[in-house]
Scaffold this motif. Structure first.
Motif, PDB file in Angstrom:
ATOM      1  N   ALA A   1       0.835  -1.201   0.000  1.00  0.00           N
ATOM      2  CA  ALA A   1       0.000   0.000   0.000  1.00  0.00           C
ATOM      3  C   ALA A   1       0.871   1.253   0.000  1.00  0.00           C
ATOM      4  N   ALA A   2       1.977   1.215   0.728  1.00  0.00           N
ATOM      5  CA  ALA A   2       2.897   2.355   0.710  1.00  0.00           C
ATOM      6  C   ALA A   2       3.586   2.472  -0.646  1.00  0.00           C
ATOM      7  N   ALA A   3       3.945   1.354  -1.256  1.00  0.00           N
ATOM      8  CA  ALA A   3       4.572   1.375  -2.581  1.00  0.00           C
ATOM      9  C   ALA A   3       3.603   1.855  -3.650  1.00  0.00           C
ATOM     10  N   ALA A   4       2.323   1.655  -3.434  1.00  0.00           N
ATOM     11  CA  ALA A   4       1.332   2.083  -4.418  1.00  0.00           C
ATOM     12  C   ALA A   4       1.277   3.602  -4.548  1.00  0.00           C
ATOM     13  N   LEU A   5       1.716   4.318  -3.529  1.00  0.00           N
ATOM     14  CA  LEU A   5       1.773   5.776  -3.638  1.00  0.00           C
ATOM     15  C   LEU A   5       2.636   6.203  -4.819  1.00  0.00           C
ATOM     16  N   VAL A   6       3.770   5.551  -4.999  1.00  0.00           N
ATOM     17  CA  VAL A   6       4.702   5.898  -6.056  1.00  0.00           C
ATOM     18  C   VAL A   6       4.346   5.213  -7.376  1.00  0.00           C
ATOM     19  N   MET A   7       3.903   3.963  -7.296  1.00  0.00           N
ATOM     20  CA  MET A   7       3.746   3.158  -8.510  1.00  0.00           C
ATOM     21  C   MET A   7       2.355   3.224  -9.133  1.00  0.00           C
ATOM     22  N   SER A   8       1.365   3.751  -8.430  1.00  0.00           N
ATOM     23  CA  SER A   8       0.002   3.628  -8.922  1.00  0.00           C
ATOM     24  C   SER A   8      -0.843   4.864  -8.654  1.00  0.00           C
ATOM     25  N   ASN A   9      -0.634   5.925  -9.411  1.00  0.00           N
ATOM     26  CA  ASN A   9      -1.498   7.109  -9.331  1.00  0.00           C
ATOM     27  C   ASN A   9      -1.803   7.516  -7.892  1.00  0.00           C
TER      28      ASN A   9
END
Length: 150
Positions: free
Chosen positions: A113-121
């Motif tokens: 979920a933290a990685a999704a900040l950078v990788m997913s809009n």
């Protein structure tokens, strides 16, 4: 005012269901047994953490799944979003299927979920990230209830 209860008095009997009531309308019917079985299953695993994680994965996964014309312009950038969402959905389901792995699933969910900040809009416009962090924390913190001694 309620009538006083005397010691040793039997509790009042439950009334029979009214005539014409649907079958299983009482607590001992099929619906009552199914509800108790569902409650037992739900309480024996991190249900709410898994549900919130599945919702977070669906949110992160759904944002880049736009019409084909837009996806062609987006190119390869939408692939990490879809993969992150699918993995988060699988982690939420694994918390339901194998509650003994809840700590690892919760930790990996929070990191994804933290990685999704950078990788997913911005992690599904922050909604997916916040749901993912909350779901991962709930899965990680969940503890099984000890059986009643009786």
């Amino acid at each position: 005012m309620a009538a006083p209860v005397t010691e040793g008095a039997a509790p009042p009997a439950r009334p029979d269901p009214p005539p014409g009531a649907p079958a299983g309308s009482d607590r001992n019917g099929r619906a009552g047994r199914a509800r108790r079985a569902w409650r037992r299953w739900r309480r024996s695993r991190p249900f709410w953490g898994g549900l919130v994680t599945i919702l977070a994965g669906a949110e992160i996964c759904a944002i880049p799944l736009a019409p084909v014309e837009i996806m062609l312009h987006q190119g390869i950038a939408g692939v990490p979003s879809v993969l992150l969402g699918i993995v988060m959905i699988m982690l939420g389901g694994s918390a339901w299927a194998a509650p003994q792995y809840r700590s690892m699933a919760g930790l990996v969910t929070t990191l994804l979920a933290a990685a999704a900040l950078v990788m997913s809009n911005l992690g599904g416009f922050l909604v997916g990230t916040l749901l993912g962090i909350a779901g991962g924390a709930m899965m990680f913190a969940w503890q099984p209830v000890a059986a009643r001694k009786g």
